[in-house]
Design a protein around this motif. Structure first.
Motif, PDB file in Angstrom:
ATOM      1  N   PRO A  35       9.191 -15.321  -4.762  1.00  0.00           N
ATOM      2  CA  PRO A  35       7.792 -15.584  -5.101  1.00  0.00           C
ATOM      3  C   PRO A  35       7.258 -14.718  -6.234  1.00  0.00           C
ATOM      4  O   PRO A  35       6.336 -15.122  -6.932  1.00  0.00           O
ATOM      5  CB  PRO A  35       7.049 -15.288  -3.788  1.00  0.00           C
ATOM      6  N   ARG A  36       7.790 -13.506  -6.420  1.00  0.00           N
ATOM      7  CA  ARG A  36       7.277 -12.593  -7.442  1.00  0.00           C
ATOM      8  C   ARG A  36       8.418 -12.181  -8.356  1.00  0.00           C
ATOM      9  O   ARG A  36       9.541 -11.943  -7.915  1.00  0.00           O
ATOM     10  CB  ARG A  36       6.655 -11.360  -6.789  1.00  0.00           C
ATOM     11  N   PRO A  37       8.154 -12.066  -9.645  1.00  0.00           N
ATOM     12  CA  PRO A  37       9.214 -11.784 -10.614  1.00  0.00           C
ATOM     13  C   PRO A  37       9.541 -10.296 -10.698  1.00  0.00           C
ATOM     14  O   PRO A  37       8.779  -9.453 -10.194  1.00  0.00           O
ATOM     15  CB  PRO A  37       8.590 -12.271 -11.926  1.00  0.00           C
ATOM     16  N   PRO A  38      10.661  -9.948 -11.339  1.00  0.00           N
ATOM     17  CA  PRO A  38      10.959  -8.540 -11.599  1.00  0.00           C
ATOM     18  C   PRO A  38       9.795  -7.889 -12.355  1.00  0.00           C
ATOM     19  O   PRO A  38       9.207  -8.477 -13.251  1.00  0.00           O
ATOM     20  CB  PRO A  38      12.221  -8.599 -12.463  1.00  0.00           C
ATOM     21  N   GLY A  39       9.488  -6.656 -11.960  1.00  0.00           N
ATOM     22  CA  GLY A  39       8.357  -5.949 -12.543  1.00  0.00           C
ATOM     23  C   GLY A  39       7.112  -6.001 -11.689  1.00  0.00           C
ATOM     24  O   GLY A  39       6.185  -5.204 -11.892  1.00  0.00           O
ATOM     25  N   ALA A  40       7.050  -6.918 -10.712  1.00  0.00           N
ATOM     26  CA  ALA A  40       5.878  -7.027  -9.849  1.00  0.00           C
ATOM     27  C   ALA A  40       5.708  -5.756  -9.028  1.00  0.00           C
ATOM     28  O   ALA A  40       6.686  -5.129  -8.612  1.00  0.00           O
ATOM     29  CB  ALA A  40       6.003  -8.241  -8.934  1.00  0.00           C
ATOM     30  N   LEU A  41       4.454  -5.395  -8.765  1.00  0.00           N
ATOM     31  CA  LEU A  41       4.150  -4.127  -8.105  1.00  0.00           C
ATOM     32  C   LEU A  41       3.386  -4.321  -6.801  1.00  0.00           C
ATOM     33  O   LEU A  41       2.582  -5.241  -6.661  1.00  0.00           O
ATOM     34  CB  LEU A  41       3.296  -3.238  -9.021  1.00  0.00           C
ATOM     35  N   LEU A  42       3.637  -3.410  -5.882  1.00  0.00           N
ATOM     36  CA  LEU A  42       2.865  -3.278  -4.649  1.00  0.00           C
ATOM     37  C   LEU A  42       2.653  -1.794  -4.413  1.00  0.00           C
ATOM     38  O   LEU A  42       3.609  -1.006  -4.466  1.00  0.00           O
ATOM     39  CB  LEU A  42       3.617  -3.885  -3.459  1.00  0.00           C
ATOM     40  N   ALA A  43       1.415  -1.405  -4.175  1.00  0.00           N
ATOM     41  CA  ALA A  43       1.105  -0.022  -3.826  1.00  0.00           C
ATOM     42  C   ALA A  43       0.610   0.018  -2.393  1.00  0.00           C
ATOM     43  O   ALA A  43      -0.169  -0.835  -1.968  1.00  0.00           O
ATOM     44  CB  ALA A  43       0.057   0.557  -4.767  1.00  0.00           C
ATOM     45  N   VAL A  44       1.068   1.019  -1.633  1.00  0.00           N
ATOM     46  CA  VAL A  44       0.662   1.198  -0.242  1.00  0.00           C
ATOM     47  C   VAL A  44       0.039   2.590  -0.105  1.00  0.00           C
ATOM     48  O   VAL A  44       0.686   3.591  -0.420  1.00  0.00           O
ATOM     49  CB  VAL A  44       1.846   1.060   0.731  1.00  0.00           C
TER      50      VAL A  44
END
Length: 313
Positions: A35-44
């Motif tokens: 669903p998300r491409p390389p480089g996509a970010l998630l911060a927790v």
């Protein structure tokens, strides 16, 4: 890099400055359907609050657990390596992901990166997994994200911009949709009768259209669309836009009007065939649009089509 991912970094910076801990996850490689491409970010954040997405919700719950307690150095994560694991995490079509989990301690590089991208610079960020050290460099448009197992280099580009010439009903519709698509939207219209305010996320630009285009210094992340249907205003913008680095230049009008416009631009503004060929007109994809909202959809669909084709090169 999408500006939505820049927003993830802005959120992480705010958390750190407020005294929270934070962990950043970056997609470095995908196989199959992802669903998300390389480089996509998630911060927790340390208390579990999240910003961004790396899988459309498939593995986020597991990442929450991994983010607490925070680790000291970056680590490499794999999801969906086997069919059983893909099914467990709900990855579509047997897709698999590889991510870097990175504890965030230093706010300096995040602040500098956001400052440079706001100034419309293209920035490459290199992360050394062994030490956690981060370096920022100026990037080229032909540069791509890279990961060799030791160093992760990701690109953070300036926000996509859209300058609209004209503040009529159609521009109102285009501006609202473009803002929802995360464009930085600017509007120029010197006519007093079109001085009604736009939405708060849309910036009005003072002056005549040609001055507005020059002041913007259009780059390869900028689109310019002339929508006044008044040659005195549209042509002023187009004569500057067609000689700029803007990735998209369009103008409202029928095929007959466009042919006349190109003749006028060639005769009075000394624009060559190659420059005139860049003009999209009639503006927008042909979807049988009739209402301002439908025409706005067609215009933005064409802009996105050109944008994505350019960034895929």
């Amino acid at each position: 890099m999408e500006s939505l991912d820049l927003r993830v970094l802005a959120d992480a910076l705010a958390w750190l400055q407020a005294g929270h801990s934070a962990t950043l996850f970056t997609v470095v490689e995908t196989w199959g359907s992802a669903p998300r491409p390389p480089g996509a970010l998630l911060a927790v954040r340390g208390d579990g609050l999240v910003s961004g997405s790396v899988s459309g919700g498939c593995i986020e719950d597991d990442l929450h657990t991994r983010a607490r307690p925070a680790q000291e150095l970056p680590t490499l994560l794999h999801y969906g390596v086997t069919q059983d694991e893909a099914a467990r995490f709900g990855l579509p079509c047997g897709g698999s992901l590889r991510l870097v989990q990175e504890p965030l301690h230093d706010t300096a590089w995040i602040a500098e990166l956001l400052q440079r991208t706001t100034a419309h610079q293209l920035v490459a960020r290199s992360l050394d997994l062994a030490s956690g050290a981060v370096q920022l460099h100026s990037a080229r448009r032909d540069q791509a994200m890279a990961f060799d197992g030791q160093t992760l280099t990701t690109l953070f580009g300036p926000r996509w911009r859209l300058l609209l010439i004209g503040a009529g009903q159609l521009s109102q519709a285009v501006a609202a949709m473009a803002a929802a698509l995360d464009f930085e939207v600017l509007v120029c219209d010197p006519r007093e009768e079109y001085a009604l305010p736009f939405a708060t996320q849309v910036q009005r630009v003072d002056g005549m259209p040609d001055d507005a285009v020059r002041a913007l210094q259009p780059d390869a992340h900028t689109a310019i669309v002339a929508l006044t249907h008044d040659p005195k205003l549209d042509d002023m913008a187009l004569m500057e836009a067609l000689t700029s680095d803007a990735f998209y230049v369009g103008a409202l009008g029928s095929q007959r009007n466009q042919a006349t416009r190109k003749q006028r631009l060639a005769a009075h503004f000394d624009l060559g065939a190659a420059q005139l060929q860049r003009l999209h007109g009639p503006v927008g994809l042909r979807i049988g649009a009739r209402t301002p909202a439908e025409i706005a959809v067609s215009i933005l669909a064409e802009i996105i089509q050109v944008k994505n084709a350019a960034t895929a090169i």
